[in-house]
Write a protein that holds these residues in place. Structure first.
Motif, PDB file in Angstrom:
ATOM      1  N   GLY A   1      47.380  28.898  77.553  1.00 56.51           N
ATOM      2  CA  GLY A   1      45.865  28.514  77.630  1.00 56.51           C
ATOM      3  C   GLY A   1      44.922  28.375  78.643  1.00 56.51           C
ATOM      4  O   GLY A   1      43.964  28.733  79.289  1.00 56.51           O
ATOM      5  N   GLU A   2      45.768  27.831  79.702  1.00 61.87           N
ATOM      6  CA  GLU A   2      44.703  26.625  80.576  1.00 61.87           C
ATOM      7  C   GLU A   2      45.095  28.013  81.594  1.00 61.87           C
ATOM      8  O   GLU A   2      43.925  27.800  82.093  1.00 61.87           O
ATOM      9  CB  GLU A   2      45.425  25.910  81.119  1.00 61.87           C
ATOM     10  N   ASN A   3      45.877  28.937  81.426  1.00 64.61           N
ATOM     11  CA  ASN A   3      45.344  30.449  82.514  1.00 64.61           C
ATOM     12  C   ASN A   3      45.922  30.939  82.546  1.00 64.61           C
ATOM     13  O   ASN A   3      45.572  32.222  82.682  1.00 64.61           O
ATOM     14  CB  ASN A   3      47.254  30.070  83.157  1.00 64.61           C
ATOM     15  N   ARG A   4      44.699  31.075  81.144  1.00 66.05           N
ATOM     16  CA  ARG A   4      44.311  32.781  81.224  1.00 66.05           C
ATOM     17  C   ARG A   4      44.586  33.505  80.345  1.00 66.05           C
ATOM     18  O   ARG A   4      44.501  34.844  80.172  1.00 66.05           O
ATOM     19  CB  ARG A   4      42.908  32.944  81.601  1.00 66.05           C
ATOM     20  N   MET A   5      45.865  33.304  80.071  1.00 66.65           N
ATOM     21  CA  MET A   5      46.744  34.923  79.638  1.00 66.65           C
ATOM     22  C   MET A   5      46.807  34.640  78.281  1.00 66.65           C
ATOM     23  O   MET A   5      46.181  34.238  77.170  1.00 66.65           O
ATOM     24  CB  MET A   5      48.486  34.228  79.724  1.00 66.65           C
ATOM     25  N   ASN A   6      47.426  35.508  77.288  1.00 69.12           N
ATOM     26  CA  ASN A   6      47.280  36.084  75.953  1.00 69.12           C
ATOM     27  C   ASN A   6      48.810  35.661  75.318  1.00 69.12           C
ATOM     28  O   ASN A   6      50.046  35.216  76.465  1.00 69.12           O
ATOM     29  CB  ASN A   6      47.571  37.809  75.566  1.00 69.12           C
ATOM     30  N   PHE A   7      48.943  35.489  74.214  1.00 66.10           N
ATOM     31  CA  PHE A   7      50.260  34.140  73.940  1.00 66.10           C
ATOM     32  C   PHE A   7      51.047  35.391  72.709  1.00 66.10           C
ATOM     33  O   PHE A   7      50.439  35.752  72.097  1.00 66.10           O
ATOM     34  CB  PHE A   7      49.518  32.806  73.057  1.00 66.10           C
ATOM     35  N   LEU A   8      52.387  35.384  73.157  1.00 67.04           N
ATOM     36  CA  LEU A   8      53.074  35.950  72.693  1.00 67.04           C
ATOM     37  C   LEU A   8      54.257  34.787  71.201  1.00 67.04           C
ATOM     38  O   LEU A   8      54.764  33.896  72.410  1.00 67.04           O
ATOM     39  CB  LEU A   8      54.102  36.716  73.554  1.00 67.04           C
ATOM     40  N   THR A   9      54.061  35.105  70.866  1.00 73.04           N
ATOM     41  CA  THR A   9      54.447  33.785  69.964  1.00 73.04           C
ATOM     42  C   THR A   9      56.217  34.569  69.367  1.00 73.04           C
ATOM     43  O   THR A   9      55.527  35.753  67.902  1.00 73.04           O
ATOM     44  CB  THR A   9      54.427  32.441  69.374  1.00 73.04           C
ATOM     45  N   SER A  10      57.068  34.473  68.974  1.00 76.93           N
ATOM     46  CA  SER A  10      58.296  35.230  68.598  1.00 76.93           C
ATOM     47  C   SER A  10      58.582  33.871  66.768  1.00 76.93           C
ATOM     48  O   SER A  10      58.778  33.956  66.769  1.00 76.93           O
ATOM     49  CB  SER A  10      59.697  35.925  69.683  1.00 76.93           C
ATOM     50  N   SER A  11      59.951  34.854  66.930  1.00 77.52           N
ATOM     51  CA  SER A  11      60.674  34.399  65.862  1.00 77.52           C
ATOM     52  C   SER A  11      61.596  33.363  66.099  1.00 77.52           C
ATOM     53  O   SER A  11      62.354  32.547  65.255  1.00 77.52           O
ATOM     54  CB  SER A  11      61.704  35.638  65.495  1.00 77.52           C
ATOM     55  N   VAL A  12      61.893  32.876  67.538  1.00 77.39           N
ATOM     56  CA  VAL A  12      62.468  31.686  67.534  1.00 77.39           C
ATOM     57  C   VAL A  12      61.198  31.204  67.723  1.00 77.39           C
ATOM     58  O   VAL A  12      60.473  31.435  69.075  1.00 77.39           O
ATOM     59  CB  VAL A  12      63.550  31.680  68.770  1.00 77.39           C
ATOM     60  N   VAL A  13      61.405  29.178  67.950  1.00 80.92           N
ATOM     61  CA  VAL A  13      59.907  28.295  68.112  1.00 80.92           C
ATOM     62  C   VAL A  13      61.438  26.995  68.522  1.00 80.92           C
ATOM     63  O   VAL A  13      62.270  26.932  67.763  1.00 80.92           O
ATOM     64  CB  VAL A  13      58.728  27.958  67.503  1.00 80.92           C
ATOM     65  N   LYS A  14      60.842  26.336  69.165  1.00 79.10           N
ATOM     66  CA  LYS A  14      61.068  25.033  69.139  1.00 79.10           C
ATOM     67  C   LYS A  14      60.935  24.035  68.325  1.00 79.10           C
ATOM     68  O   LYS A  14      59.437  23.826  67.924  1.00 79.10           O
ATOM     69  CB  LYS A  14      60.843  24.544  71.004  1.00 79.10           C
TER      70      LYS A  14
END
Length: 337
Positions: free
Chosen positions: A191-204
């Motif tokens: 977010g801070e670096n103005r990218m888009n965000f991919l969130t997948s089927s694996v998280v921490k």
């Protein structure tokens, strides 16, 4: 909670191939991407695998796909930058984006290459101890893609003309860069670096052990630190296997695949406490009902549903067709012309 109709529908494939006949697997991937466009999907994404029997060069594959399609957006989910030189990758990405008419959506991640101790001597024979696998590698790639200087020299030497930035430059590409994140830190950094965000089927599993709750916290953290706030783009990736038009034998295989993978979804795995989402199998109506109850899904209006790793070409045709004609519409999506 946004709870909006699905605006962009995409899919993700690993592009498996037989090492004895690799062309057939790559052709299958290209045919699947073309089918996705014909079915009205908005985006097609390819995974990245090194020293395995999946796509090792997604940029090359998407260059080929760009010449077989005209509308569908083409993405990588994701390129692990530990294997890449940011300047050279920026050149490749910009070249493909130009060829694709501005349809490329590069997704990247950082960290040491998988099995680094086993590959470091081949990958970085002279600099393995000095390589930087931090977010700085993404920052460098972003600066090149966005047209910032790569050198302090520009001009003419003899008959050669030089630019001080990566060429070709594709002006819109910088806004279509995605970060594949699985942690709160990655979500904030993206977010801070103005990218888009991919969130997948694996998280921490950092703050909780409920997958949807964790994924939702990542989306909210990303948007809280992005200049665009709630309008910042997020794409969610889950494995969905609709069975509406599947035959009995297909349904049995699909169910066996899901049951084999389900135990890992019960608790966080390994020292990093990685938590896997369940795989969604059943009719499109059943899957749509489950997704509408998913806290993170209700927060997004873009998805890239992941195709299972080890299925056959005909299985992917059936799954994609059901997603486009039944599941997508059940979620409020309308196919692109």
């Amino acid at each position: 909670m946004r709870d909006e109709p699905l605006r962009k529908l995409g899919f993700l494939t690993i592009g498996l191939f037989d090492p004895a006949d690799p062309r057939a697997g790559h052709e299958s991937t290209l045919e699947i991407i073309k089918l996705g466009e014909d079915l009205g999907f908005d985006t097609a994404w390819v995974r990245h695998r090194h020293l395995q029997y999946g796509i090792s060069s997604p940029v090359a594959v998407l260059a080929a796909a760009s010449q077989r399609t005209s509308r569908i957006e083409l993405g990588t989910a994701v390129i692990p930058l530990g294997w890449e030189n940011p300047l050279r990758l920026a050149e490749d990405l910009a070249t493909v984006d130009v060829l694709a008419g501005g349809r490329l959506n590069p997704g990247v991640s950082v960290g040491p290459p998988m099995n680094y101790d086993k590959v470091r001597s081949a990958l970085y024979p002279h600099t393995s101890e000095a390589e930087d696998f931090s977010y700085g590698r993404v920052e460098q790639l972003l600066s090149f893609v966005r047209g910032e200087p790569a050198t302090d020299f520009a001009g003419t030497e003899g008959f050669e003309v030089f630019s001080n930035r990566v060429e070709p430059h594709s002006p819109g590409l910088g806004n279509r860069m995605w970060y594949g994140g699985a942690s709160l830190r990655s979500a904030q950094w993206a977010g801070e670096n103005r990218m888009n965000f991919l969130t997948s089927s694996v998280v921490k599993a950092e703050e909780a052990e409920d997958f949807a709750e964790i994924q939702l916290s990542h989306i909210q953290t990303f948007r809280a630190h992005h200049p665009d706030g709630d309008r910042a783009r997020v794409s969610q990736g889950l494995v969905v296997i609709p069975t509406d038009s599947a035959g009995e034998e297909q349904r049995r295989r699909y169910q066996a695949y899901v049951e084999k993978r389900t135990p890992r979804t019960a608790t966080p795995q390994g020292p990093a406490r990685m938590l896997f989402s369940i795989d969604y199998v059943g009719s499109s109506a059943q899957i749509a009902e489950q997704l509408r109850a998913h806290a993170a899904f209700r927060e997004v209006d873009e998805v890239a549903f992941a195709l299972p790793f080890s299925f056959e070409h005909d299985d992917y045709v059936q799954i994609l067709t059901d997603i486009a004609t039944k599941l997508g519409p059940a979620l409020g999506w309308k196919p692109s012309a």
